[in-house]
Design a protein around this motif. Sequence first.
Motif, mmCIF file in Angstrom:
data_model
loop_
_atom_site.group_PDB
_atom_site.id
_atom_site.type_symbol
_atom_site.label_atom_id
_atom_site.label_comp_id
_atom_site.label_asym_id
_atom_site.label_seq_id
_atom_site.Cartn_x
_atom_site.Cartn_y
_atom_site.Cartn_z
ATOM 1 N N LEU A 81 -70.054 60.104 71.279
ATOM 2 C CA LEU A 81 -69.503 61.045 72.260
ATOM 3 C C LEU A 81 -67.990 60.916 72.350
ATOM 4 O O LEU A 81 -67.272 61.924 72.453
ATOM 5 N N ARG A 82 -67.503 59.690 72.318
ATOM 6 C CA ARG A 82 -66.049 59.478 72.341
ATOM 7 C C ARG A 82 -65.380 60.188 71.175
ATOM 8 O O ARG A 82 -64.352 60.866 71.339
ATOM 9 N N LEU A 83 -65.970 60.062 69.988
ATOM 10 C CA LEU A 83 -65.393 60.674 68.798
ATOM 11 C C LEU A 83 -65.469 62.193 68.864
ATOM 12 O O LEU A 83 -64.539 62.894 68.444
ATOM 13 N N LEU A 84 -66.560 62.731 69.387
ATOM 14 C CA LEU A 84 -66.693 64.184 69.507
ATOM 15 C C LEU A 84 -65.608 64.768 70.406
ATOM 16 O O LEU A 84 -65.018 65.802 70.094
ATOM 17 N N TYR A 85 -65.337 64.109 71.519
ATOM 18 C CA TYR A 85 -64.288 64.606 72.418
ATOM 19 C C TYR A 85 -62.907 64.476 71.780
ATOM 20 O O TYR A 85 -62.041 65.337 71.966
ATOM 21 N N LEU A 86 -62.672 63.398 71.027
ATOM 22 C CA LEU A 86 -61.381 63.243 70.359
ATOM 23 C C LEU A 86 -61.170 64.321 69.296
ATOM 24 O O LEU A 86 -60.068 64.844 69.124
ATOM 25 N N LEU A 87 -62.230 64.645 68.568
ATOM 26 C CA LEU A 87 -62.124 65.660 67.517
ATOM 27 C C LEU A 87 -61.857 67.044 68.096
ATOM 28 O O LEU A 87 -61.247 67.897 67.445
ATOM 29 N N ASP A 88 -62.322 67.286 69.312
ATOM 30 C CA ASP A 88 -62.175 68.604 69.922
ATOM 31 C C ASP A 88 -60.826 68.781 70.601
ATOM 32 O O ASP A 88 -60.468 69.884 70.995
#
Length: 229
Positions: A81-88
């Motif tokens: 989830l952390r990575l998904l938010y960073l990518l967005d």
Amino acid sequence: MATWAQLNFQDATSPMMEQMSYFHDHTMMVLLIITVLLAYVMGAMFWNKNVNRNLLDGQKIETAWTVLPMFVLIIIAMPSLRLLYLLDEVSDPSITLKTVGHQWYWSYEYSDFNHIEFDSYMIPYTDMEENGFRLLEVDNRTVLPMQTQVRVLITAADVLHSWTVPSLGVKVDATPGRLNQTSFFINRPGLFFGQCSEICGANHSFMPIMIESVTTKSFINWIQKMSEA
């Protein structure tokens, strides 16, 4: 770029791709531990003739195999989830590049400068230099500065395409009538290759992406040269 028989990711060129590689290694270690543990338990069940009377009822073991997977999923889900938010997240870009997918080539427009736009076609094998990369070389490279936050606006003029550069960790659909965006930060100079990752027609495999990462000074000189052309 990818090499023959390569099974792992390409070398990361952006911080986000580095984070995705770390997450991949983290998840693979969890899966490896689960696989080894289950293989050991299954082997023990085949060859062990002992019977534990306390486990015959099944309540304890059912509690264990319900609670333990929950913790495993949390261990995997939190960094995901952390990575998904960073990518967005698109954070204060210094330069914007507009990309338009066509059948079967890409068009690029540097929105921060006047009249700098071009089409990028694949160079046929018969016209390629001796040290060229087959199906990856283009006549007009996409030049971008390194150590700079770049925003890319992506759309298509006819059918669905997908603008993908694996070493940057970028894969965004190019949809007609819709403007998608992504951003990345290139760590180092070099040539980075990608291809359309959406089956867009007969020549789907012949619309490569070629990004040339250069220093800021070289990029400014290139922009000046393009403006004078």
